[in-house]
Design a protein around this motif. Structure first.
Motif, mmCIF file in Angstrom:
data_model
loop_
_atom_site.group_PDB
_atom_site.id
_atom_site.type_symbol
_atom_site.label_atom_id
_atom_site.label_comp_id
_atom_site.label_asym_id
_atom_site.label_seq_id
_atom_site.Cartn_x
_atom_site.Cartn_y
_atom_site.Cartn_z
ATOM 1 N N ALA A 247 0.837 -1.209 0.000
ATOM 2 C CA ALA A 247 0.000 0.000 0.000
ATOM 3 C C ALA A 247 0.872 1.259 0.000
ATOM 4 N N GLY A 248 1.917 1.271 0.813
ATOM 5 C CA GLY A 248 2.808 2.426 0.849
ATOM 6 C C GLY A 248 3.523 2.639 -0.478
ATOM 7 N N ASP A 249 3.970 1.545 -1.094
ATOM 8 C CA ASP A 249 4.622 1.632 -2.406
ATOM 9 C C ASP A 249 3.653 2.184 -3.450
ATOM 10 N N SER A 250 2.395 1.771 -3.344
ATOM 11 C CA SER A 250 1.374 2.235 -4.288
ATOM 12 C C SER A 250 1.105 3.720 -4.104
ATOM 13 N N GLY A 276 -2.861 3.888 -3.036
ATOM 14 C CA GLY A 276 -2.546 3.179 -1.796
ATOM 15 C C GLY A 276 -3.758 2.482 -1.220
ATOM 16 N N SER A 277 -4.894 3.168 -1.239
ATOM 17 C CA SER A 277 -6.124 2.568 -0.720
ATOM 18 C C SER A 277 -6.575 1.403 -1.591
ATOM 19 N N ALA A 278 -6.445 1.551 -2.905
ATOM 20 C CA ALA A 278 -6.863 0.487 -3.822
ATOM 21 C C ALA A 278 -6.067 -0.790 -3.585
ATOM 22 N N THR A 279 -4.787 -0.644 -3.282
ATOM 23 C CA THR A 279 -3.983 -1.827 -2.966
ATOM 24 C C THR A 279 -4.372 -2.410 -1.615
ATOM 25 N N LEU A 285 -1.491 -6.057 -5.777
ATOM 26 C CA LEU A 285 -1.439 -4.633 -6.066
ATOM 27 C C LEU A 285 -2.723 -4.152 -6.737
ATOM 28 N N CYS A 286 -2.906 -2.845 -6.757
ATOM 29 C CA CYS A 286 -4.140 -2.238 -7.261
ATOM 30 C C CYS A 286 -4.299 -2.439 -8.766
ATOM 31 N N THR A 287 -5.508 -2.241 -9.222
ATOM 32 C CA THR A 287 -5.817 -2.214 -10.654
ATOM 33 C C THR A 287 -6.229 -0.801 -11.037
ATOM 34 N N THR A 288 -6.176 -0.511 -12.335
ATOM 35 C CA THR A 288 -6.593 0.802 -12.823
ATOM 36 C C THR A 288 -8.033 1.092 -12.425
ATOM 37 N N GLU A 289 -8.905 0.100 -12.582
ATOM 38 C CA GLU A 289 -10.324 0.279 -12.286
ATOM 39 C C GLU A 289 -10.551 0.597 -10.809
ATOM 40 N N LYS A 290 -9.823 -0.079 -9.927
ATOM 41 C CA LYS A 290 -9.982 0.149 -8.488
ATOM 42 C C LYS A 290 -9.504 1.541 -8.107
ATOM 43 N N VAL A 291 -8.385 1.972 -8.669
ATOM 44 C CA VAL A 291 -7.872 3.312 -8.377
ATOM 45 C C VAL A 291 -8.881 4.370 -8.828
ATOM 46 N N GLU A 292 -9.400 4.214 -10.031
ATOM 47 C CA GLU A 292 -10.339 5.203 -10.579
ATOM 48 C C GLU A 292 -11.640 5.238 -9.772
ATOM 49 N N SER A 293 -12.069 4.093 -9.263
ATOM 50 C CA SER A 293 -13.327 4.056 -8.518
ATOM 51 C C SER A 293 -13.211 4.766 -7.172
ATOM 52 N N LEU A 294 -12.007 4.808 -6.600
ATOM 53 C CA LEU A 294 -11.807 5.444 -5.296
ATOM 54 C C LEU A 294 -11.428 6.920 -5.407
ATOM 55 N N PHE A 295 -10.876 7.297 -6.548
ATOM 56 C CA PHE A 295 -10.296 8.640 -6.724
ATOM 57 C C PHE A 295 -11.297 9.749 -6.389
#
Length: 303
Positions: A247-250, A276-279, A285-295
Motif C-alpha cells: 500500500a505504501g509503495d502504491s 494506496g487505498s486500492a492496494t 497490487l491495485c488495478t486501474t479500475e480500483k484506483v479510478e473508482s476510489l479517486f
C-alpha cells in the motif's frame, strides 16, 4: 524518467493451504509467484497508471531471470545489474494464519555495486529515482546516502521509503520526498504519533533537515503531505482492508504518476492516496479500475 531501485528483489512464492500441519505432509490448494521488492512494486503500480519507469537493482540466476521476464511481460523496462548468485525466494504459506520464510539473497561485490552507481550517474535533473526497501547485508549501509549524494550533485530528485537507519543519513542531502507511515515517523524521533497534529509537528521537523516533501500515511486516519509552503490532509475512502502489503509503495507510485502527468500537487496527492487505498482493499497490487473508482471519493484539504 522515473527509476526505481530494488537492491534485494525476490520471487515471492505464495502457497495457499486449507490447513497447515507442522512436521507433516501438507499440500497446497493453489500457488502463485510474483516479483517482490518495494521498488519493483512502485514500478508495477506506475505501469498500472500508464506511467513508464525503469527498474534498477541487482538480479541473478534463474530467479533473477524470472523477475526480469515477469516485468518485461508487463512492459516494464528493466536494467538490473547481473550478479553471480541467484536472487532470493520468499515463501509465503497462507492457511489458518500466514507464515513467511524469506531468503537472504545473493552476495553483492564491490565491482557490482560500482556498475549500479555508474547507471545512476547518467541520470539528469529531468529524472526521479525511488530508493525503496532494505539493503542486503553485503552492501554498505551507507549506500543510499552515496546514491543521494550523487543525485544531489547532478540534480536528480530522490524519493526514499526505507527504515530509520537508512533514511537518517539522507535527510541532509535534500531528498525530494520521504514517505514514512506514522509509526515509522515516530521511530525517527523516538516517540509515538497518534494524531494528525503530532504527525504535522514531526513532519516539519524532517523538513528542517532539508527534506522537500514529506508524505505520511496514517492508516484509517488518512494521510498528510507537507510541502515547502503548505500542509495537505487526505481522507481515506471507505473500503474493506484486505492486505496492507504494497500500500505504501502504491501511494508513492500514485503521487509520482500524478506529478509526471503535470498534475497539481493536490491532485497528485489524491492519486497517491487512491492508489494506496486500492492496494490495501485488494489482494495483490491495485488495478486501474480500483484506483479510478476510489479517486472521486477522496477529499484533499489544506490545513
Amino acid at each position: 524518467m522515473i527509476y526505481t531501485v530494488t537492491l534485494n528483489p525476490s520471487v515471492d512464492y505464495i502457497m495457499e493451504l486449507n490447513s497447515f500441519q507442522k512436521g507433516g505432509l501438507n499440500r497446497s490448494s493453489s500457488e502463485s509467484a510474483f516479483p517482490g521488492g518495494k521498488g519493483i512494486n512502485v514500478s508495477r503500480v506506475l505501469n498500472v497508471l500508464n506511467v513508464k519507469s525503469i527498474a534498477l537493482g541487482f538480479a541473478g540466476g534463474f530467479t533473477g531471470e524470472y523477475i526480469k521476464q515477469f516485468l518485461n511481460k508487463e512492459n516494464i523496462i528493466t536494467n538490473f545489474v547481473e550478479v553471480n548468485e541467484s536472487s532470493r525466494i520468499n515463501v509465503k504459506v497462507k492457511a489458518d494464519d500466514e507464515t513467511e520464510i524469506n531468503g537472504s539473497g545473493p552476495t553483492i561485490c564491490k565491482e557490482t555495486i560500482g556498475k549500479l552507481l555508474d547507471q545512476i550517474s547518467s541520470l539528469t535533473e529531468d529524472d526521479m529515482i525511488v530508493l525503496a526497501g532494505s539493503i542486503p547485508g553485503s552492501v554498505p549501509k551507507t549506500f543510499y546516502q552515496e546514491i543521494a549524494d550523487l543525485c544531489l550533485r547532478q540534480g536528480t530528485r530522490v524519493i526514499i521509503d526505507a527504515e530509520k537507519n537508512l533514511i537518517q543519513p539522507v535527510l541532509s542531502l535534500k531528498p525530494f520526498l520521504i514517505k514514512p507511515n506514522h509509526h515509522e515517523l515516530g521511530e525517527m524521533f523516538d516517540t509515538e504519533i497518534d494524531s494528525i497534529e503530532d504527525a504535522v509537528h514531526y513532519g516539519k521537523k524532517l523538513q528542517e533537515y532539508g527534506v522537500e516533501n514529506v508524505l505520511v500515511s496514517m492508516a484509517e486516519k488518512g494521510a498528510l503531505l507537507l510541502t515547502e509552503d503548505d500542509v495537505y490532509y487526505s481522507s481515506i475512502p471507505r473500503g474493506e482492508l484486505r492486505s496492507s502489503v504494497g500500500a505504501g509503495d502504491s501511494t508513492v507510485a500514485g503521487f509520482l504518476a500524478g506529478l509526471s502527468r503535470g498534475w497539481s500537487i493536490e491532485e497528485s496527492f489524491r492519486l497517491g492516496t487512491s492508489a494506496g487505498s486500492a492496494t490495501a482493499y485488494s489482494i495483490g497490487l491495485c488495478t486501474t479500475e480500483k484506483v479510478e473508482s476510489l479517486f472521486k471519493d477522496i477529499q484533499i484539504t489544506k490545513i
